[in-house]
Design an enzyme around this catalytic site. Structure first.
Site, PDB file in Angstrom:
ATOM      1  N   ASP A  88       0.821  -1.201   0.000  1.00 51.56           N
ATOM      2  CA  ASP A  88       0.000   0.000   0.000  1.00 51.56           C
ATOM      3  C   ASP A  88       0.865   1.266   0.000  1.00 51.56           C
ATOM      4  O   ASP A  88       1.924   1.316   0.637  1.00 51.56           O
ATOM      5  CB  ASP A  88      -0.892  -0.011   1.253  1.00 51.56           C
ATOM      6  CG  ASP A  88      -1.844   1.150   1.320  1.00 51.56           C
ATOM      7  OD1 ASP A  88      -2.701   1.259   0.432  1.00 51.56           O
ATOM      8  OD2 ASP A  88      -1.722   1.956   2.264  1.00 51.56           O
ATOM      9  N   GLU A  98       1.340  -0.575  -5.172  1.00 61.18           N
ATOM     10  CA  GLU A  98       0.316   0.433  -5.443  1.00 61.18           C
ATOM     11  C   GLU A  98       1.063   1.761  -5.533  1.00 61.18           C
ATOM     12  O   GLU A  98       1.304   2.423  -4.521  1.00 61.18           O
ATOM     13  CB  GLU A  98      -0.735   0.467  -4.335  1.00 61.18           C
ATOM     14  CG  GLU A  98      -1.890   1.410  -4.664  1.00 61.18           C
ATOM     15  CD  GLU A  98      -2.289   2.330  -3.527  1.00 61.18           C
ATOM     16  OE1 GLU A  98      -3.253   3.078  -3.704  1.00 61.18           O
ATOM     17  OE2 GLU A  98      -1.631   2.315  -2.471  1.00 61.18           O
TER      18      GLU A  98
END
Length: 666
Positions: A310, A363
């Protein structure tokens, strides 16, 4: 626990201090053990600037003076063995700070935690689970993920399904997820934040227990069962992983030993002003070891098949989300976080070495180069990168009234200019259906029938476009409401015809994807894709081809993004031969429609090709044709070889004549 004994050795301290103790979770934390023939639990924690550390729990009435821990030389590690306690025991560390106060902290390496809002760690034994996924694990090691199909179903376990107002546990979820995913045809499930976190509304992205599967859904062994069961049903498991930041909760990592322990000391590097969270100090070997061992822990101890990292951009840029004066430049005066770059290269290198076939997904939302490139060439070494640029362009286009799409045609074609620059995953994730962004269905323009038709053609385009695929739960049957983590999905919508039809259609796309190597084996190779017509902006129709490696089972896609219908739409095709309809907007996957939908290409020029096919193309029409490239006749091959030999002979003859002529002239 792993195979090693839990007690800390001099070698353990040395490796940990150098950031290379990849099984440090076997030593730090709480581990049932035997000492001097007495059963109990061994505890160890890293608190390098504490004045002292003690252990507290029900076993000593949470008395911070009752069970002192012993410092191990200069390692910053404290240890103790407590006989008579075992799995299920609650505990925390009482950190006596240099400032004279006492802080009760959960175990950073604890493998189990109390159900929120309680915050204690729980002694657990991970050694008793029997795995039965050896075939899957062997196949994973032998599979090249770049050429394999990835159709990922992103899931938030707490709101996928519920039992009244209560969460389902990992074992219940395992069976229900496996049934659903197998029926639909997804290849992998990606689980949003399941590491322990105190606040449901954070969706698991503000972690306090990096080594603990959240107790919301059961025990660590229950989670092992879930992964094992999914593997036995042919489904891969990817976890969201959050090494970018952590919350300030009093029981968590923030100022762990009374000083910035896990975070940068300089608040300009150590804090996210917009998020209110702390940033890991990747320069500290013990901190990078904590994170890298954690990544390996999920893959090796829980058999997960990959991690989606993330907020990678927030780690790479020192000025991410910060104003002037809120950040400090690196030693070269730039905004790149050099320690985070080294961290990623270390993480991805050791993951690839120890766990071939496991993937690490970034990401990353910027144009940082070579995210999936080889570190030897200056890359970061990730397996995949989320294609955020494609996602933004796709959604901006699909939200437009069809009247305006002709002026935005490039939004759907621009992605191919960089499609092979990284190993991309095309994503329509949870982030796109929350915070007033609307669900996928609600984003679409027009009346309800138009919305469903738009979504069908959009999903078809996504399936055909190079790159692996990810779709968030609820979007495959057209949830009207945007996602709410407090409620389960609106499964009742499947009782309605339009939603059931969309669900059936998307199932067909997934089955077409999985059974057609042309759609995944050449994702990152220009030879696997060819535009037929990417310039028909006036009609907002896009056509292209996906090619297989062996020339057979190729697919021609035709997508009409307007409500204009054409009785006899002609599209150029790459070669002569038969074109068989595989998907359309009415039938979905056309497996049993017969020869009536199979066409021989006519020798009629179109789209710059010698051959073409013509069929009706309805409003928001979809045509996906299967075809094979005709083999080159052997006679022609022989003729070409002969021609090549004659030309080579002519060259030799000419060269010899020229030399003779020059010699005569001399």
């Amino acid at each position: 626990m792993g195979k090693s004994t839990p007690f800390i050795t001099e070698m353990d301290c040395y490796l940990f201090g150098n950031g290379t103790h990849y099984e440090i979770y076997d030593k730090l934390g709480a581990h049932p053990a035997t000492k001097n023939r007495r059963k109990g639990t061994y505890f160890a924690v890293w608190a390098p600037h504490a004045a002292s550390v003690s252990l507290v729990g029900n076993f000593n009435n949470w008395d911070a003076s009752a069970t002192p821990m012993t410092a191990i030389a200069t390692s910053g590690i404290y240890e103790c063995f407590v006989p008579g306690i075992g799995p299920g025991e609650l505990y925390k560390y009482a950190i006596h700070t240099q400032a004279g106060d006492v802080r009760l902290k959960a175990d950073p390496y604890g493998s189990y935690a109390e159900l929120r809002p309680a915050t204690a760690s729980v002694v657990a034994d991970l050694s008793g689970f029997t795995w039965s996924d050896s075939d899957w694990m062997r196949q994973r090691r032998e599979t090249d993920f770049r050429t394999a199909p990835y159709a990922i179903y992103e899931v938030h376990l707490g709101s996928w399904r519920k039992q009244g107002e209560e969460f389902l546990n990992y074992r219940q979820l395992a069976h229900q997820l496996a049934d659903y995913i197998e029926d639909m045809g997804y290849t992998h499930v990606e689980l949003m934040g399941i590491a322990e976190h105190p606040f449901d509304g954070s969706w698991g992205y503000q972690v306090t227990g990096y080594y603990a599967p959240t107790s919301r859904y059961g025990t660590p062994q229950d989670f092992m069962y879930m992964v094992d069961y999914l593997h036995k049903n042919g489904i891969g498991v990817i976890l969201d992983w959050v090494p970018a930041h952590f919350p300030r909760d009093a029981h968590g990592l923030a100022d762990f030993d009374g000083t910035p322990t896990y975070e940068y000391a300089d608040t300009r590097k150590g804090e996210h002003p917009d998020w209110g969270t702390k940033i890991f100090d990747y320069a500290k070997h013990e901190v990078s070891n904590f994170l890298i061992a954690n990544a390996l822990y999920w893959v090796e101890q829980f058999h997960v098949d990959g991690l989606r990292v993330d907020a990678v951009a927030s780690m790479l840029y020192l000025d991410y989300g910060k104003k002037d004066g809120q950040w400090v430049a690196n030693r070269y005066g730039g905004n790149q976080n050099l320690e985070a770059i080294d961290f990623f290269r270390h993480l991805n290198g050791i993951m690839k070495k120890r766990n071939p076939g496991a993937v690490v997904i970034a990401e990353e939302s910027t144009a940082w180069p070579m995210i999936t490139g080889d570190p030897a060439d200056g890359g970061l070494g990730f397996s995949f990168k989320w294609n955020m640029g494609w996602m933004h362009d796709f959604l901006e286009y699909m939200k437009l009234d069809p009247y305006f799409r002709s002026h935005n045609h490039n939004k759907m074609t621009f992605g191919m200019t960089y499609a092979c620059s990284e190993n991309f995953i095309l994503v329509l994730s949870h982030d796109e259906v929350v915070h007033l962004k609307c669900s996928m269905l609600s984003k679409m323009p027009g009346y309800p029938d138009d919305k469903f038709a738009n979504l069908k053609v959009g999903y078809t385009f996504m399936t055909g476009h190079p790159g692996k695929k990810l779709l968030f739960m609820g979007q495959d049957f057209g949830q009207w409401h945007e996602w709410d983590e407090k409620k389960e999905l609106d499964w009742f919508l499947l009782d309605e015809d339009k939603h059931r039809d969309l669900h059936h259609f998307y199932r067909g796309l997934l089955r077409l994807y999985r059974k057609t190597p042309a759609l995944y084996e050449n994702d990152y190779d220009w030879t696997g894709f060819e535009w037929i017509n990417c310039d028909d902006s006036y009609r907002s129709i896009i056509s292209f081809v996906r090619k297989s490696k062996n020339g057979r089972g190729n697919l021609l896609f035709v997508c009409n993004f307007t409500p204009m219908a054409y009785d006899d739409y002609r599209v150029g095709v790459p070669c002569r031969g038969r074109y068989t309809l595989m998907m359309d907007e009415k039938n979905g996957l056309c497996e049993k429609i017969g020869d009536a939908h199979s066409f021989l290409a006519a020798k009629s020029p179109c789209d710059g090709r010698d051959y073409s096919v013509a069929t009706p193309l309805p409003a928001y029409g979809i045509r996906v044709y299967r075809f094979d490239y005709p083999p080159t006749p052997k006679k022609k091959i022989a003729a070409k070889k002969g021609e090549g030999m004659e030309k080579a002979g002519d060259i030799k003859k000419t060269t010899k004549t020229t030399r003779t002529k020059k010699k005569t002239e001399k």
